[in-house]
Enzyme design. Structure first.
Site, mmCIF file in Angstrom:
data_model
loop_
_atom_site.group_PDB
_atom_site.id
_atom_site.type_symbol
_atom_site.label_atom_id
_atom_site.label_comp_id
_atom_site.label_asym_id
_atom_site.label_seq_id
_atom_site.Cartn_x
_atom_site.Cartn_y
_atom_site.Cartn_z
ATOM 1 N N HIS A 215 -9.917 -63.854 48.807
ATOM 2 C CA HIS A 215 -11.168 -64.115 49.453
ATOM 3 C C HIS A 215 -10.973 -64.943 50.611
ATOM 4 C CE1 HIS A 215 -15.365 -65.809 48.733
ATOM 5 N NE2 HIS A 215 -14.805 -66.920 49.491
ATOM 6 N N HIS A 217 -12.397 -65.922 54.692
ATOM 7 C CA HIS A 217 -13.303 -66.314 55.650
ATOM 8 C C HIS A 217 -12.841 -66.239 57.216
ATOM 9 C CE1 HIS A 217 -16.409 -68.689 53.331
ATOM 10 N NE2 HIS A 217 -15.385 -68.384 52.287
ATOM 11 N N CYS A 248 -19.374 -72.225 57.251
ATOM 12 C CA CYS A 248 -18.357 -73.287 56.495
ATOM 13 C C CYS A 248 -18.943 -74.771 56.881
ATOM 14 C CB CYS A 248 -17.113 -72.952 57.248
ATOM 15 S SG CYS A 248 -15.527 -74.112 56.952
#
Lengths: 315, 315
Positions: A215, A217, A248
């Protein structure tokens, strides 16, 4: 065939749309239930099969997930589609089990500092909760998958660097607790591809026959490079969000999850068939733009078009 | 020590700022000469040493490069800095040689179709010109480096796919013509990391002791992943532009070169010391914003800050 093998076949890449959960964590305007359902249906028509659709969290604090059951039901109505929902406490787990969602996702912080600050509990207590979740799952007849994601696994907003040995210890603990698979999350987008490669390699080895989900970002523009590194090291489940929706909380103005459509392009360019029609997928961004006009969407494919497609036509 | 080894040491990565040339190819407002010189000086202070500063092309068609001599002179005034300028015909080469620029860059299309459409000449005739350029270089006392970039080497705006064997044939022809090194350019950003890795590996092998430069565009979001792949396969010279300045004439709205500051972060995260101070480099974007307010700037580092830097402070 085992349930995990059926949903996440080991011989191919599974790309999970997490925009409906992680992507909505910070949005200024919440999309309507109808829009969420169209988002799921249109991506399904483009070939997407894995959807993280929301969280079973208090509606007062997370109003964006108050309709999670409706979106779970939409996914369940589509043949071969798989729904995932987050649940962090016993009440949430009970609701998730009752909803019939195909997979329950749980989260554990990689560092004690982040666990205490963010979840107000120790990592040890998170593991105890995870065991309890797996027992509750075992007591049901439909037995949804359970996955535990190690957040801040490649860098922590509080401690900065994170010891990979600690992450691997937690991966082991999660597997011991009975989860079907473990996720490794670069929650704040600190990592580069070398770090991702090294941790993925070790986690894949440790997990043995169970898959590892990565996962990422795109906070610092490394998302796609990190995904390439994870694929090279054997990760076969990757998360992304359409248009890179999401932000974020620790880096104002930063991008969110790795861009789903660019992730599809990456996989196909590396020879991993995704079964996803990129042109159709890009069209779904329309729903996001209409429903959340103030959210910045990202993505190279949406801007430039497919090679030899619109770009070649314009030349 | 040979001149090429002195300017591009094989033991380390050299990152070249090409924003002053490739980045200005399509801008709506041309930065002033003073702004270009500040851009060079501030990046130099941040540790950048390689600058592509402009083209020796007809000022009528390319007014953005009319002051190329002034920027060449600015680079020359900075100890250890290396200037590069593009020259495509004999008049341009003569002017470039007279300017004293440290390196003359030439371009050859990977496909015959693009060569004819874009440069109105065959690839064969481009090679003949390149030989002539190398002879002219040999006849000078200061002997600037000569580099030939194969444009459209990873995908062509006209033909689409490009045969890697054809690119390697051209690499060989360029080396035979006497260039100091060859560049491989993904001019329209068609490639993914697998393709970049394969072509880089073959080109590095073919070039032997001469370096290979990789010039990437981030058109489809693959720029950083492609750079990682090129580094893994032995490329040690990479191009980028501050803020990803520049567009793509074949894909309206597309991004330009790979983002220089994200490239620095990638290299450092992979263990390649660049000697560049990222915080200082990001500050230079101010000049671009002031001078070209209508140009979109890109970059994850500029948005989110360094890990453990501003991001950690905000947490």
């Amino acid at each position: 065939m085992s349930r995990i093998q059926e949903i996440y076949p080991s011989g191919r890449v599974s790309l999970r749309e997490v925009g409906l959960r992680d992507g909505l964590q910070l949005v200024k305007k919440i999309p309507s239930t109808d829009a969420k359902q169209r988002w799921v249906r249109e991506e399904y028509a483009a070939g997407v099969r894995h959807f993280e659709v929301g969280s079973f969290l208090p509606a007062k604090t997370f109003p964006q997930f108050v309709d999670v059951r409706d979106v779970v039901a939409t996914v369940a109505s589509l043949s071969g589609a798989h729904g995932i929902a987050l649940a962090l406490n016993e009440r949430g787990v009970n609701e998730a089990l009752e909803s019939g969602v195909g997979e329950i996702a749980s989260v554990i912080s990689a560092t004690e500092e982040h666990s205490q600050a963010n979840a107000h509990r120790s990592r040890e207590s998170a593991i105890v909760n995870l065991k309890r979740l797996c027992e509750m799952r075992d007591a049901t007849s439909h037995k949804p998958l359970v996955n535990a994601a190690i957040s801040m696994a490649l860098g922590c907003s509080i401690t900065g660097a994170v010891d990979p040995a600690e992450v691997l210890r937690l991966v082991d603990k999660c597997l011991e607790a009975g989860v079907d698979f473990v996720g490794i999350a670069d929650t704040v987008g600190y990592a580069g591809p070398k770090q991702v490669a090294e941790l993925t390699r070790a986690a894949v080895k440790l997990a043995g026959s169970k898959p590892i989900c990565i996962h990422l970002h795109d906070t610092r523009g490394m998302g796609i490079a990190n995904a390439a590194a994870a694929l090279d090291e054997g990760a076969r489940i990757l998360d992304g969000s359409l248009g890179g929706l999401g932000g974020c909380p620790f880096a104002p103005g930063a991008t969110g999850n790795v861009v789903f459509e660019d992730l599809v392009f990456l996989c196909e360019s590396k020879g991993f068939a995704t079964g996803i029609d990129l042109e159709k997928l890009i069209m779904v961004r329309r729903i996001l733009r209409e429903e959340m006009p103030n959210e910045q969407l990202y993505g190279g494919l949406a801007r430039a078009g497919l090679p030899g497609g619109s770009a070649a036509k314009a030349a």
